[in-house]
Design a protein around this motif. Structure first.
Motif, PDB file in Angstrom:
ATOM      1  N   ARG A   7      36.854  25.445  40.050  1.00 48.82           N
ATOM      2  CA  ARG A   7      37.805  26.061  39.121  1.00 48.82           C
ATOM      3  C   ARG A   7      38.240  25.024  38.102  1.00 48.82           C
ATOM      4  O   ARG A   7      38.652  23.916  38.464  1.00 48.82           O
ATOM      5  CB  ARG A   7      39.021  26.575  39.892  1.00 48.82           C
ATOM      6  CG  ARG A   7      40.175  27.063  39.040  1.00 48.82           C
ATOM      7  CD  ARG A   7      41.311  27.536  39.936  1.00 48.82           C
ATOM      8  NE  ARG A   7      42.515  27.837  39.185  1.00 48.82           N
ATOM      9  CZ  ARG A   7      43.496  26.968  38.945  1.00 48.82           C
ATOM     10  NH1 ARG A   7      43.405  25.727  39.403  1.00 48.82           N
ATOM     11  NH2 ARG A   7      44.557  27.317  38.253  1.00 48.82           N
ATOM     12  N   ALA A  12      42.145  33.844  31.420  1.00 49.13           N
ATOM     13  CA  ALA A  12      41.636  34.120  32.764  1.00 49.13           C
ATOM     14  C   ALA A  12      41.228  32.821  33.446  1.00 49.13           C
ATOM     15  O   ALA A  12      41.029  31.784  32.810  1.00 49.13           O
ATOM     16  CB  ALA A  12      40.432  35.054  32.661  1.00 49.13           C
ATOM     17  N   GLU A  13      41.110  32.878  34.761  1.00 49.96           N
ATOM     18  CA  GLU A  13      40.552  31.751  35.504  1.00 49.96           C
ATOM     19  C   GLU A  13      39.093  31.571  35.088  1.00 49.96           C
ATOM     20  O   GLU A  13      38.359  32.549  34.926  1.00 49.96           O
ATOM     21  CB  GLU A  13      40.599  32.013  37.011  1.00 49.96           C
ATOM     22  CG  GLU A  13      42.002  32.198  37.569  1.00 49.96           C
ATOM     23  CD  GLU A  13      42.704  30.859  37.803  1.00 49.96           C
ATOM     24  OE1 GLU A  13      42.144  29.801  37.439  1.00 49.96           O
ATOM     25  OE2 GLU A  13      43.823  30.890  38.344  1.00 49.96           O
ATOM     26  N   LEU A  44      35.636  29.783  36.356  1.00 49.39           N
ATOM     27  CA  LEU A  44      34.942  29.134  37.461  1.00 49.39           C
ATOM     28  C   LEU A  44      33.551  28.703  36.990  1.00 49.39           C
ATOM     29  O   LEU A  44      32.903  29.413  36.217  1.00 49.39           O
ATOM     30  CB  LEU A  44      34.790  30.087  38.642  1.00 49.39           C
ATOM     31  CG  LEU A  44      36.058  30.795  39.145  1.00 49.39           C
ATOM     32  CD1 LEU A  44      35.725  31.681  40.344  1.00 49.39           C
ATOM     33  CD2 LEU A  44      37.149  29.785  39.495  1.00 49.39           C
ATOM     34  N   ALA A  78      32.747  33.281  45.181  1.00 51.19           N
ATOM     35  CA  ALA A  78      33.853  33.667  44.304  1.00 51.19           C
ATOM     36  C   ALA A  78      34.317  35.102  44.507  1.00 51.19           C
ATOM     37  O   ALA A  78      35.391  35.471  44.015  1.00 51.19           O
ATOM     38  CB  ALA A  78      33.458  33.455  42.841  1.00 51.19           C
ATOM     39  N   VAL A 112      34.169  39.257  40.379  1.00 57.89           N
ATOM     40  CA  VAL A 112      34.578  38.597  39.142  1.00 57.89           C
ATOM     41  C   VAL A 112      34.579  39.615  38.017  1.00 57.89           C
ATOM     42  O   VAL A 112      33.926  40.661  38.100  1.00 57.89           O
ATOM     43  CB  VAL A 112      33.657  37.406  38.808  1.00 57.89           C
ATOM     44  CG1 VAL A 112      33.682  36.378  39.932  1.00 57.89           C
ATOM     45  CG2 VAL A 112      32.228  37.872  38.539  1.00 57.89           C
ATOM     46  N   HIS A 114      42.503  37.659  35.516  1.00 57.06           N
ATOM     47  CA  HIS A 114      41.084  37.955  35.553  1.00 57.06           C
ATOM     48  C   HIS A 114      40.299  36.674  35.869  1.00 57.06           C
ATOM     49  O   HIS A 114      40.849  35.573  35.834  1.00 57.06           O
ATOM     50  CB  HIS A 114      40.616  38.549  34.223  1.00 57.06           C
ATOM     51  CG  HIS A 114      41.241  39.871  33.903  1.00 57.06           C
ATOM     52  ND1 HIS A 114      42.452  39.986  33.239  1.00 57.06           N
ATOM     53  CD2 HIS A 114      40.840  41.136  34.160  1.00 57.06           C
ATOM     54  CE1 HIS A 114      42.759  41.264  33.099  1.00 57.06           C
ATOM     55  NE2 HIS A 114      41.794  41.982  33.656  1.00 57.06           N
ATOM     56  N   THR A 115      39.002  36.837  36.142  1.00 54.58           N
ATOM     57  CA  THR A 115      38.159  35.705  36.500  1.00 54.58           C
ATOM     58  C   THR A 115      36.838  35.774  35.740  1.00 54.58           C
ATOM     59  O   THR A 115      36.188  36.820  35.709  1.00 54.58           O
ATOM     60  CB  THR A 115      37.852  35.693  38.013  1.00 54.58           C
ATOM     61  OG1 THR A 115      39.080  35.669  38.741  1.00 54.58           O
ATOM     62  CG2 THR A 115      37.022  34.468  38.384  1.00 54.58           C
TER      63      THR A 115
END
Length: 310
Positions: free
Chosen positions: A21, A31-32, A34, A173, A176, A290-291
């Protein structure tokens, strides 16, 4: 003797890379983001997955038999990966590449024993005609030696390697909201997207350098983002395989590459920084909660001779 935990072959070291991350380069309210760190593969690139899948697919069909020469043209990472796989399996390999690509990649191919042909570029830039000239050299090797051409831009076996990458993302994860990836052969984006879509609703975003906006504007041009934007829409980027295309500023991506290594400890090349910059832009659009996932395609160790980290 039995050695618990010891791999029987270096080829089994391919895959199983971590997801991290990002903490500092992602703006507040986004958003995150990754990142799958593919530099952990044996040659430091996710192309190890594709190279193994193409060679083993040809073996299963009987197209590739012991002693037959393998040939491919490549921007570097595919050549390094094929050289690794062919060295382990015992196939002679001819690679056609160019001085437009990092000398570290060219030296890696030679280190694994590949026969390397270097096609001159236009001032170190990646241009559509460069790929035409490299392809012509491959055709000569096929005609002369009866070599097996892996044909990475059309070889659907490559997708098998990348679906494994997609499954790892799902396992690591979970669900997503978006996945971003720069397009070279298009195999990585297509293979990963198929797995992510089977796991849930996800936006798939194709990325390209803004100086060669084939997907976004239908035009091409020279650039220096290795492994991306060949000047045409690749066959493996299937119709409907992505939801959106974004053209990303290369100078901004190059600046981000330095921030990634110094602020996040993510040591990767220009295409990886382009991926992360695209993921950040999508993350800003989606917002908090969100991701977004993307891939650091290879290790920054492949780019130390150039200006990226100077």
């Amino acid at each position: 003797m039995n050695f618990p935990g010891v791999l029987p072959s270096p080829l089994q070291a391919i895959g199983g890379t971590p997801v991290v991350r990002l903490r500092r380069v992602v703006p507040a309210g986004a958003a995150e983001v990754l990142v799958k760190i593919e530099g952990g593969n044996p040659t430091g690139s996710y192309k190890d997955r594709m190279a193994l899948a193409m060679i083993e697919g040809a073996e299963r069909r009987g197209e590739l038999t012991p002693g037959r020469r393998v040939v491919e043209f490549t921007g570097g990472s595919t050549g390094s990966s094929l050289a690794f796989v062919c060295a382990v399996k015992g196939y002679p390999l001819s690679v056609v590449s160019s001085d437009a690509f990092s000398p570290e990649k060219l030296r890696t191919m030679r280190a694994f024993g590949a026969d390397l042909t270097v096609v001159p570029s236009d001032g170190g830039r990646v241009t559509p005609d460069l790929f035409d000239r490299m392809r012509a050299e491959v055709e000569r090797v096929v005609e002369r030696d009866g070599a097996f051409w892996t044909d990475q831009f059309n070889n659907t076996d490559a997708l098998d390697g990348y679906t494994a990458l997609g499954q790892e993302i799902v396992d690591q994860a979970g669900a997503v909201d978006a996945f971003c990836g720069a397009v070279g052969t298009g195999g990585m984006l297509t293979g990963v997207a198929a797995v992510l879509r089977a796991a849930g609703e996800v936006r798939v975003v194709a990325l390209e350098p803004a100086t060669s906006p084939v997907l976004t504007k239908g035009t091409n041009g020279p650039h220096t983002v290795e492994g991306t934007a060949t000047g045409a829409v690749p066959p493996l980027l299937r119709s409907g395989g992505y939801d959106q295309a974004l053209a990303i500023d290369e100078p901004e991506a190059r600046e981000l590459a330095l921030r990634l290594v110094r602020e996040e400890g993510v040591f990767a090349g220009t295409s990886s920084a382009l991926n992360v910059l695209g993921a950040i832009q999508v993350g800003q659009e989606l917002g908090a909660g969100h991701t977004v996932v993307t891939v650091a395609a290879d290790t920054g160790l492949k780019y130390l001779a150039g200006s990226l980290f100077a």
